[in-house]
Design an enzyme around this catalytic site. Structure first.
Site, PDB file in Angstrom:
ATOM      1  N   VAL A 286      56.627  63.896  49.179  1.00 53.11           N
ATOM      2  CA  VAL A 286      57.516  63.354  48.669  1.00 53.11           C
ATOM      3  C   VAL A 286      58.560  63.935  47.773  1.00 53.11           C
ATOM      4  O   VAL A 286      58.230  64.671  46.550  1.00 53.11           O
ATOM      5  CB  VAL A 286      57.711  62.149  48.642  1.00 53.11           C
ATOM      6  CG1 VAL A 286      57.158  61.789  49.789  1.00 53.11           C
ATOM      7  CG2 VAL A 286      58.241  61.597  47.529  1.00 53.11           C
TER       8      VAL A 286
ATOM      9  N   GLY B  23      60.678  61.369  36.049  1.00 54.34           N
ATOM     10  CA  GLY B  23      61.350  60.914  37.669  1.00 54.34           C
ATOM     11  C   GLY B  23      61.979  59.094  38.292  1.00 54.34           C
ATOM     12  O   GLY B  23      63.075  58.986  38.925  1.00 54.34           O
TER      13      GLY B  23
ATOM     14  N   ASP C 277      51.503  56.707  42.456  1.00 56.26           N
ATOM     15  CA  ASP C 277      50.489  56.972  42.936  1.00 56.26           C
ATOM     16  C   ASP C 277      49.061  56.750  43.594  1.00 56.26           C
ATOM     17  O   ASP C 277      48.269  55.668  43.927  1.00 56.26           O
ATOM     18  CB  ASP C 277      50.934  58.902  42.872  1.00 56.26           C
ATOM     19  CG  ASP C 277      50.191  59.737  44.160  1.00 56.26           C
ATOM     20  OD1 ASP C 277      49.301  59.015  45.125  1.00 56.26           O
ATOM     21  OD2 ASP C 277      50.333  61.167  44.077  1.00 56.26           O
TER      22      ASP C 277
HETATM   23  P1  IMP Z   1      50.338  58.612  39.951  1.00 57.40           P
HETATM   24  O1  IMP Z   1      49.853  58.641  38.203  1.00 57.40           O
HETATM   25  O2  IMP Z   1      49.466  59.410  40.598  1.00 57.40           O
HETATM   26  O3  IMP Z   1      50.323  57.215  40.396  1.00 57.40           O
HETATM   27  O4  IMP Z   1      51.448  59.491  39.303  1.00 57.40           O
HETATM   28  C1  IMP Z   1      52.799  59.166  39.384  1.00 57.40           C
HETATM   29  C2  IMP Z   1      53.827  59.891  38.862  1.00 57.40           C
HETATM   30  O5  IMP Z   1      52.867  61.940  40.094  1.00 57.40           O
HETATM   31  C3  IMP Z   1      55.083  59.674  39.587  1.00 57.40           C
HETATM   32  O6  IMP Z   1      54.980  59.118  37.852  1.00 57.40           O
HETATM   33  C4  IMP Z   1      56.183  60.181  40.395  1.00 57.40           C
HETATM   34  O7  IMP Z   1      56.281  61.284  39.158  1.00 57.40           O
HETATM   35  C5  IMP Z   1      54.607  61.875  40.488  1.00 57.40           C
HETATM   36  N1  IMP Z   1      54.360  61.897  41.887  1.00 57.40           N
HETATM   37  C6  IMP Z   1      53.240  61.050  42.719  1.00 57.40           C
HETATM   38  N2  IMP Z   1      53.490  61.322  44.259  1.00 57.40           N
HETATM   39  C7  IMP Z   1      54.489  62.176  43.975  1.00 57.40           C
HETATM   40  C8  IMP Z   1      55.563  63.077  44.936  1.00 57.40           C
HETATM   41  O8  IMP Z   1      55.148  63.055  46.281  1.00 57.40           O
HETATM   42  N3  IMP Z   1      55.724  63.833  45.057  1.00 57.40           N
HETATM   43  C9  IMP Z   1      57.264  63.424  43.455  1.00 57.40           C
HETATM   44  N4  IMP Z   1      56.766  62.906  41.772  1.00 57.40           N
HETATM   45  C10 IMP Z   1      55.112  62.934  42.430  1.00 57.40           C
HETATM   46 MG    MG Z   2      56.383  60.731  37.049  1.00 54.96          MG
END
Ligand code: IMP
Ligand code: MG
Length: 188
Positions: free
Chosen positions: A159, A51, A109
């Protein structure tokens, strides 16, 4: 792989949240902050694939301090839209030992990804851990860690664009889009 017609349909019904111009303005602000903080720290930048690919590629040429660069590859979403188990494709390695590490990720996120990364990087003997995320999702739940540097805030919606994918597609968009709320709910 997502059906190309479906990919176009998803984009067609999506809502533009941040235009390319707004994304670039936020990127400039973030780069200036980093330039003032990391002047002579010679950090090791760790980009979180896939990402952070666009964010990283556009940020690096705006940074004016000496740095080293490496990447990790972890995915939590796979091709789905709900966060699942973390899958490490490339893990952090010994070159973080003794270093000031600055992790670059597309979006914070739930925060599980960055928290796991911090734990691993510190366990490998890094001296300091910083994180810069292009986007911070505002969902009102407690995150295990906050990012030190943030480009933009996003609502709690799925998103895509600017490195973030939807079913594997559209990382290449220069702006940030969200699924319409009704579609997002239906698919969950
Ligand atoms: P976390 O571990 O929940 O903070 O997720 C973070 C990872 O999930 C990021 O590195 C993103 O690649 C992916 N991610 C989180 N939310 C989204 C979204 O709304 N769209 C696409 N990828 C997301
Ligand atoms: Mg990611």
């Amino acid at each position: 792989m997502i059906d190309p017609l479906r990919a176009r349909a998803l984009l067609g019904q999506a809502e533009l949240l941040y235009s390319e111009t707004e994304v670039q303005a936020a990127l400039q602000r973030l780069a200036q902050q980093l330039n003032s903080v990391f002047v002579d720290q010679h950090p090791l930048l760790l980009s979180v694939m896939g990402g952070a690919v666009v964010f990283t590629g556009q940020l690096l040429p705006l940074l004016n301090f000496p740095l080293d660069f490496d990447y990790v590859h972890v995915s939590r979403y796979g091709d789905g839209k709900l966060g699942g188990a973390m899958h490490w494709k490339v893990e952090p390695r010994e070159n973080v030992r003794g270093r000031t590490v600055l992790v670059l990720d597309d979006i914070l996120d739930e925060g599980h990804t960055l928290a796991a990364l911090k734990q691993r990087v510190m366990a490998l003997g890094a001296a300091r851990f910083y994180s810069a995320v292009f986007a911070d999702k505002q969902h009102g739940r407690i995150k295990p860690l906050q990012a030190d540097f943030v480009g933009i805030d996003l609502p709690d919606r799925f998103v895509f664009g600017y490195g973030m994918d939807i079913e594997g597609a559209w990382r290449n968009l220069p702006a940030i889009y969200a699924l319409p709320v009704i579609v997002a709910l239906k698919e969950r």
